[in-house]
Write a protein that holds these residues in place. Structure first.
Motif, PDB file in Angstrom:
ATOM      1  N   VAL A 175      49.304 -34.601  45.514  1.00  0.00           N
ATOM      2  CA  VAL A 175      48.686 -33.310  45.233  1.00  0.00           C
ATOM      3  C   VAL A 175      47.273 -33.553  44.706  1.00  0.00           C
ATOM      4  O   VAL A 175      47.087 -34.213  43.679  1.00  0.00           O
ATOM      5  CB  VAL A 175      49.513 -32.499  44.214  1.00  0.00           C
ATOM      6  N   ARG A 177      54.166 -34.163  47.012  1.00  0.00           N
ATOM      7  CA  ARG A 177      54.765 -33.095  47.812  1.00  0.00           C
ATOM      8  C   ARG A 177      55.354 -33.718  49.066  1.00  0.00           C
ATOM      9  O   ARG A 177      54.655 -34.400  49.824  1.00  0.00           O
ATOM     10  CB  ARG A 177      53.724 -32.052  48.181  1.00  0.00           C
ATOM     11  N   GLU A 190      58.976 -31.176  45.424  1.00  0.00           N
ATOM     12  CA  GLU A 190      57.894 -31.669  44.582  1.00  0.00           C
ATOM     13  C   GLU A 190      58.470 -32.656  43.576  1.00  0.00           C
ATOM     14  O   GLU A 190      59.554 -32.444  43.025  1.00  0.00           O
ATOM     15  CB  GLU A 190      57.195 -30.517  43.858  1.00  0.00           C
ATOM     16  N   ARG A 237      44.516 -30.820  44.888  1.00  0.00           N
ATOM     17  CA  ARG A 237      44.001 -29.582  44.313  1.00  0.00           C
ATOM     18  C   ARG A 237      45.084 -28.516  44.402  1.00  0.00           C
ATOM     19  O   ARG A 237      45.948 -28.575  45.275  1.00  0.00           O
ATOM     20  CB  ARG A 237      42.758 -29.083  45.072  1.00  0.00           C
ATOM     21  N   GLU A 238      45.022 -27.517  43.524  1.00  0.00           N
ATOM     22  CA  GLU A 238      45.932 -26.380  43.628  1.00  0.00           C
ATOM     23  C   GLU A 238      45.275 -25.143  43.025  1.00  0.00           C
ATOM     24  O   GLU A 238      44.433 -25.237  42.133  1.00  0.00           O
ATOM     25  CB  GLU A 238      47.280 -26.664  42.956  1.00  0.00           C
ATOM     26  N   HIS A 294      49.555 -21.868  38.721  1.00  0.00           N
ATOM     27  CA  HIS A 294      48.946 -23.161  38.384  1.00  0.00           C
ATOM     28  C   HIS A 294      47.974 -23.028  37.218  1.00  0.00           C
ATOM     29  O   HIS A 294      47.822 -23.930  36.409  1.00  0.00           O
ATOM     30  CB  HIS A 294      48.252 -23.746  39.607  1.00  0.00           C
TER      31      HIS A 294
END
Length: 373
Positions: A108, A19, A71, A110-111, A116
């Motif tokens: 990245v 990101r 991204e 965690r999301e 997601h």
């Protein structure tokens, strides 16, 4: 026991999604010009391999503050793009609109959210496996070439300046500056505790540094005018040599360590692959109890690869480890990636020692800030 993830504080090669956050402060009345330039830029970026998406945002509190996020599948394709001459030319129209800018890059980890949860499994898997533990130090380098025949004059100028004040502000401090030459190429590596951009701006304003920069101007192969903001910006943009990997064996600094910079001239188009090979080797060596290398930072831009290492003992005592080619077929792989190399070029210790001697850059100055009381 210390794990490898704790030793590696920086890496562009873990395969995780990236990101990128770009903070911009526009000149008053420049919004229309900026949007036109951005439309051209985003169409260019959309076609770059590895690019996934981007967003343009405007502050709801201050209309001059903007945010661009993008991204990427991983860090290497982004770095290849952002360090390319095509990128330098593409973003040029933005400079007249922008008062100030700041670029941040994040893996990245965690999301969350419905999008997601329902995303393809292969996309979910591209997350950083575990957090990296750093020492709060940002590492960066600049590189440029001088006119052949001027090397001794330039070395004298670059070694003779007075160090600027180490303290930048309450959060930022210059920690170390190491300057090397290899032929007519200059590499200046810096370590900053805190904000790199604040430190670079601080250094650029110091009269002793400005005097040195003006003194070497006649010897530079790329012309620049430090009184012209656009000329200076273009020079330092092209000179940027970002760190792509850093690993420390134990995280402990020792005054007995000797610093070296090794220059690896990559074949055309092989710079990133060469940097990745060296990073993998240094990560593996950091796990070995008998490695003489206490820390390694790999800098890479296009086909310029520089490996900065802090070493216990003499570099030439263990040439394979010093070159980061210890292990079956690693020397052969390196040989295929360097300019003029081929299978067999590094086939024995004598050839490795010769290549090591050729790669070892001349140390011009290495200055560490005194510890704060």
């Amino acid at each position: 026991m210390t794990t490898l993830s704790e030793r590696i504080s920086q890496s562009a090669f873990d395969g995780s999604r990236l990101r990128v956050v770009l903070l911009l402060d526009l000149h008053d009345g420049a919004q229309k010009e900026f949007l036109e330039a951005y439309e051209h830029l985003r169409n260019q970026v959309a076609s770059v391999p590895g690019h996934i998406s981007d967003q343009l945002c405007q502050s709801i509190e201050n209309p001059s503050q903007w945010l661009i996020t993008s991204e990427w599948e991983s860090a290497p394709p982004f770095l290849a793009w952002v360090n390319s001459e095509e990128h330098v030319e593409t973003v040029q129209p933005l400079h007249s609109c922008v008062r100030d800018t700041r670029s941040l890059r994040f893996s990245v980890l965690r999301e969350t959210g419905k999008a997601h949860i329902s995303s393809p499994e292969e996309l979910k898997g591209r997350l950083q496996a575990s957090p990296r533990l750093g020492d709060g130090v940002v590492r960066h380098a600049l590189t440029f070439t001088v006119k052949p025949g001027s090397e001794k004059k330039v070395a004298k100028i670059l070694s003779g300046y007075t160090s600027p004040a180490a303290r930048v502000d309450e959060n930022t401090r210059l920690r170390r500056t190491s300057l090397f030459m290899h032929g007519n190429r200059v590499v200046r590596a810096i370590e900053v505790q805190g904000d790199l951009l604040a430190a670079l701006r601080h250094v650029a304003r110091q009269p002793e540094v400005r005097e040195v920069e003006e003194a070497i101007n006649p010897y530079l192969e790329q012309d620049r005018d430090l009184n012209d903001p656009n000329s200076a910006r273009m020079f330092f943009t092209r000179a940027a040599l970002p760190a792509v990997h850093h690993v420390a064996a134990d995280g402990q600094y020792s005054a007995s360590l000797k610093r070296h910079a090794l220059y690896y001239p990559a074949k055309e188009g092989c710079g990133m692959a060469l940097a990745r090979l060296l990073a993998q080797q240094d990560a593996a060596a950091a796990d070995g109890p008998d490695s003489p290398i206490a820390s390694s930072t790999i800098f890479q831009r296009d086909d310029i690869v520089v490996r900065l290492i802090d070493v216990n003992g003499r570099l030439e005592d263990r040439p394979a480890l010093a070159l980061a080619v210890s292990g079956p077929r690693k020397a052969a792989t390196l040989a295929r990636l360097i300019a003029g190399g081929e299978d067999g070029v590094l086939g024995n210790e004598k050839e490795m020692s010769r290549f090591l001697a050729d790669s070892d850059m001349q140390l011009i100055t290495d200055r560490s800030a005194p510890p704060e009381s």
